[in-house]
Design a protein around this motif. Structure first.
Motif, PDB file in Angstrom:
ATOM      1  N   ARG A  27      35.001  41.496  44.202  1.00 49.06           N
ATOM      2  CA  ARG A  27      35.235  42.783  44.856  1.00 49.06           C
ATOM      3  C   ARG A  27      35.551  43.863  43.833  1.00 49.06           C
ATOM      4  NH1 ARG A  27      35.889  40.776  50.065  1.00 49.06           N
ATOM      5  NH2 ARG A  27      37.209  38.929  50.136  1.00 49.06           N
ATOM      6  N   ARG A  28      34.820  44.959  43.934  1.00 49.82           N
ATOM      7  CA  ARG A  28      35.141  46.133  43.126  1.00 49.82           C
ATOM      8  C   ARG A  28      36.145  46.954  43.918  1.00 49.82           C
ATOM      9  NH1 ARG A  28      35.323  46.859  38.346  1.00 49.82           N
ATOM     10  NH2 ARG A  28      34.619  49.015  38.244  1.00 49.82           N
ATOM     11  N   ARG A  29      37.244  47.302  43.278  1.00 50.07           N
ATOM     12  CA  ARG A  29      38.297  48.047  43.977  1.00 50.07           C
ATOM     13  C   ARG A  29      38.593  49.332  43.241  1.00 50.07           C
ATOM     14  NH1 ARG A  29      41.566  44.863  47.449  1.00 50.07           N
ATOM     15  NH2 ARG A  29      40.855  42.706  47.527  1.00 50.07           N
ATOM     16  N   GLN A  30      39.124  50.286  44.006  1.00 48.49           N
ATOM     17  CA  GLN A  30      39.556  51.535  43.403  1.00 48.49           C
ATOM     18  C   GLN A  30      40.950  51.873  43.896  1.00 48.49           C
ATOM     19  OE1 GLN A  30      36.984  54.963  43.942  1.00 48.49           O
ATOM     20  NE2 GLN A  30      37.823  55.859  42.062  1.00 48.49           N
ATOM     21  N   CYS A  31      41.797  52.224  42.939  1.00 49.69           N
ATOM     22  CA  CYS A  31      43.175  52.580  43.275  1.00 49.69           C
ATOM     23  C   CYS A  31      43.189  53.907  44.024  1.00 49.69           C
ATOM     24  CB  CYS A  31      44.002  52.687  41.990  1.00 49.69           C
ATOM     25  SG  CYS A  31      45.667  53.297  42.288  1.00 49.69           S
ATOM     26  N   GLU A  32      43.972  53.948  45.110  1.00 54.62           N
ATOM     27  CA  GLU A  32      44.046  55.178  45.904  1.00 54.62           C
ATOM     28  C   GLU A  32      44.885  56.245  45.212  1.00 54.62           C
ATOM     29  OE1 GLU A  32      45.621  53.695  49.532  1.00 54.62           O
ATOM     30  OE2 GLU A  32      43.690  52.886  50.197  1.00 54.62           O
ATOM     31  N   ALA A  33      45.748  55.827  44.291  1.00 56.33           N
ATOM     32  CA  ALA A  33      46.630  56.787  43.623  1.00 56.33           C
ATOM     33  C   ALA A  33      46.008  57.337  42.336  1.00 56.33           C
ATOM     34  CB  ALA A  33      47.976  56.145  43.315  1.00 56.33           C
ATOM     35  N   CYS A  34      45.624  56.437  41.413  1.00 60.35           N
ATOM     36  CA  CYS A  34      45.164  56.937  40.106  1.00 60.35           C
ATOM     37  C   CYS A  34      43.648  56.892  39.966  1.00 60.35           C
ATOM     38  CB  CYS A  34      45.831  56.156  38.967  1.00 60.35           C
ATOM     39  SG  CYS A  34      45.165  54.487  38.747  1.00 60.35           S
ATOM     40  N   GLY A  35      42.962  56.284  40.931  1.00 57.66           N
ATOM     41  CA  GLY A  35      41.498  56.282  40.896  1.00 57.66           C
ATOM     42  C   GLY A  35      40.886  55.230  39.985  1.00 57.66           C
ATOM     43  N   ALA A  36      41.716  54.433  39.309  1.00 56.61           N
ATOM     44  CA  ALA A  36      41.185  53.408  38.404  1.00 56.61           C
ATOM     45  C   ALA A  36      40.404  52.366  39.198  1.00 56.61           C
ATOM     46  CB  ALA A  36      42.331  52.743  37.652  1.00 56.61           C
ATOM     47  N   ARG A  37      39.344  51.861  38.565  1.00 61.59           N
ATOM     48  CA  ARG A  37      38.546  50.820  39.205  1.00 61.59           C
ATOM     49  C   ARG A  37      38.831  49.483  38.539  1.00 61.59           C
ATOM     50  NH1 ARG A  37      33.767  52.459  41.966  1.00 61.59           N
ATOM     51  NH2 ARG A  37      33.793  54.686  42.335  1.00 61.59           N
ATOM     52  N   PHE A  38      38.871  48.435  39.330  1.00 60.94           N
ATOM     53  CA  PHE A  38      39.039  47.095  38.780  1.00 60.94           C
ATOM     54  C   PHE A  38      38.378  46.083  39.700  1.00 60.94           C
ATOM     55  CE2 PHE A  38      42.605  45.946  41.609  1.00 60.94           C
ATOM     56  CZ  PHE A  38      43.088  47.210  41.972  1.00 60.94           C
ATOM     57  N   THR A  39      38.253  44.863  39.245  1.00 59.09           N
ATOM     58  CA  THR A  39      37.526  43.829  39.975  1.00 59.09           C
ATOM     59  C   THR A  39      38.456  42.668  40.302  1.00 59.09           C
ATOM     60  OG1 THR A  39      35.549  44.395  38.736  1.00 59.09           O
ATOM     61  CG2 THR A  39      35.535  42.278  39.856  1.00 59.09           C
ATOM     62  N   THR A  40      38.326  42.154  41.499  1.00 54.41           N
ATOM     63  CA  THR A  40      39.075  40.938  41.833  1.00 54.41           C
ATOM     64  C   THR A  40      38.090  39.862  42.287  1.00 54.41           C
ATOM     65  OG1 THR A  40      39.411  41.688  44.107  1.00 54.41           O
ATOM     66  CG2 THR A  40      41.169  42.163  42.534  1.00 54.41           C
ATOM     67  N   PHE A  41      38.497  38.626  42.144  1.00 53.25           N
ATOM     68  CA  PHE A  41      37.675  37.496  42.563  1.00 53.25           C
ATOM     69  C   PHE A  41      38.435  36.674  43.591  1.00 53.25           C
ATOM     70  CE2 PHE A  41      35.990  38.614  38.475  1.00 53.25           C
ATOM     71  CZ  PHE A  41      34.627  38.437  38.620  1.00 53.25           C
ATOM     72  N   GLU A  42      37.721  36.278  44.621  1.00 51.31           N
ATOM     73  CA  GLU A  42      38.313  35.374  45.595  1.00 51.31           C
ATOM     74  C   GLU A  42      37.603  34.038  45.452  1.00 51.31           C
ATOM     75  OE1 GLU A  42      38.569  36.911  49.638  1.00 51.31           O
ATOM     76  OE2 GLU A  42      37.880  34.953  50.328  1.00 51.31           O
ATOM     77  N   ARG A  43      38.402  32.984  45.249  1.00 51.96           N
ATOM     78  CA  ARG A  43      37.825  31.656  45.043  1.00 51.96           C
ATOM     79  C   ARG A  43      38.552  30.626  45.888  1.00 51.96           C
ATOM     80  NH1 ARG A  43      38.294  33.628  39.795  1.00 51.96           N
ATOM     81  NH2 ARG A  43      36.309  33.868  38.744  1.00 51.96           N
ATOM     82  N   VAL A  44      37.839  29.568  46.198  1.00 56.66           N
ATOM     83  CA  VAL A  44      38.474  28.462  46.890  1.00 56.66           C
ATOM     84  C   VAL A  44      39.404  27.751  45.920  1.00 56.66           C
ATOM     85  CG1 VAL A  44      38.095  26.208  47.967  1.00 56.66           C
ATOM     86  CG2 VAL A  44      36.514  28.085  48.414  1.00 56.66           C
ATOM     87  N   GLN A  45      40.611  27.458  46.363  1.00 57.39           N
ATOM     88  CA  GLN A  45      41.501  26.635  45.554  1.00 57.39           C
ATOM     89  C   GLN A  45      41.997  25.500  46.431  1.00 57.39           C
ATOM     90  OE1 GLN A  45      44.404  28.578  42.984  1.00 57.39           O
ATOM     91  NE2 GLN A  45      45.941  27.135  43.701  1.00 57.39           N
ATOM     92  N   LEU A  46      41.616  24.284  46.058  1.00 60.17           N
ATOM     93  CA  LEU A  46      41.954  23.140  46.902  1.00 60.17           C
ATOM     94  C   LEU A  46      43.407  22.722  46.725  1.00 60.17           C
ATOM     95  CD1 LEU A  46      38.740  20.993  46.328  1.00 60.17           C
ATOM     96  CD2 LEU A  46      39.227  22.564  48.189  1.00 60.17           C
ATOM     97  N   ARG A  47      43.909  22.862  45.526  1.00 62.22           N
ATOM     98  CA  ARG A  47      45.275  22.432  45.240  1.00 62.22           C
ATOM     99  C   ARG A  47      45.933  23.403  44.272  1.00 62.22           C
ATOM    100  NH1 ARG A  47      45.862  16.599  45.642  1.00 62.22           N
ATOM    101  NH2 ARG A  47      43.878  15.607  46.047  1.00 62.22           N
ATOM    102  N   ASP A  48      47.271  23.363  44.227  1.00 65.33           N
ATOM    103  CA  ASP A  48      47.995  24.036  43.158  1.00 65.33           C
ATOM    104  C   ASP A  48      48.145  23.022  42.035  1.00 65.33           C
ATOM    105  OD1 ASP A  48      48.470  26.571  44.241  1.00 65.33           O
ATOM    106  OD2 ASP A  48      50.048  25.750  45.518  1.00 65.33           O
TER     107      ASP A  48
END
Ligand code: ZN
Length: 170
Positions: A27-48
């Motif tokens: 996911r490409r995201r943009q901060c609502e306050a400072c406008g910076a863009r960054f990327t997050t990843f969502e992954r399956v995690q079966l265990r800690d």
């Protein structure tokens, strides 16, 4: 998701798409306050996963740390960041099937298995760090194994005295 630049609590998702052969959502995201863009990843995690170090110390499995150490081994080699991410995911899945605790050595072995098939220079670099230079015998063993594999693709025999014209140039 909190902004990593200004710590504002909210960011907007601008774009969302499958990544790593569908194993993750990027996911490409943009901060609502400072406008910076960054990327997050969502992954399956079966265990800690918990990593048990040689010293017996325990620490939570850190995917980013593993990815960084592999990226260092792959520096200036023709290995894309996506390829590294897929390797990390595959190592993580292998480990997750084994239980909640994994030995650091198991992670090292799994990464080396993967790297061996991807890039032999990266493999040697990783192995040399992982095996630790305090055990030079191991490093030599691994360098030799890789050297033999490279030689088997090159039929030119070495001259027994180590002199004379190199056959491969003729
Ligand atoms: Zn921000």
């Amino acid at each position: 998701m909190r902004c990593p630049f200004c710590a504002h609590e909210d960011s907007q998702v601008k774009d969302s798409r499958p990544s790593e052969d569908g194993a993750a959502i990027r996911r490409r995201r943009q901060c609502e306050a400072c406008g910076a863009r960054f990327t997050t990843f969502e992954r399956v995690q079966l265990r800690d996963l918990t990593v048990v170090k040689k010293t017996g110390e325990r620490e939570p499995f850190d995917r980013e740390k593993l990815a960084r150490s592999i990226a260092i081994a792959c520096r200036k080699r023709d290995v894309s960041p996506e390829r590294i991410d897929r390797l990390v995911s595959s190592v993580q899945r292998q480990l997750e099937t084994r239980g909640d605790e994994v030995k650091a050595s198991e992670i090292g072995e799994a990464v080396m298995d993967g790297l061996k098939a991807i890039d032999h220079v990266a493999y040697i670099r990783f192995a040399s760090v992982y095996k630790d230079f305090s055990e030079p015998g191991h490093f030599a063993e691994i360098a030799e194994t890789v050297g033999e594999e490279a030689k088997s693709e090159d039929p030119a025999p070495a001259s027994p005295e180590g002199q004379g014209p190199p056959d491969r140039l003729l």
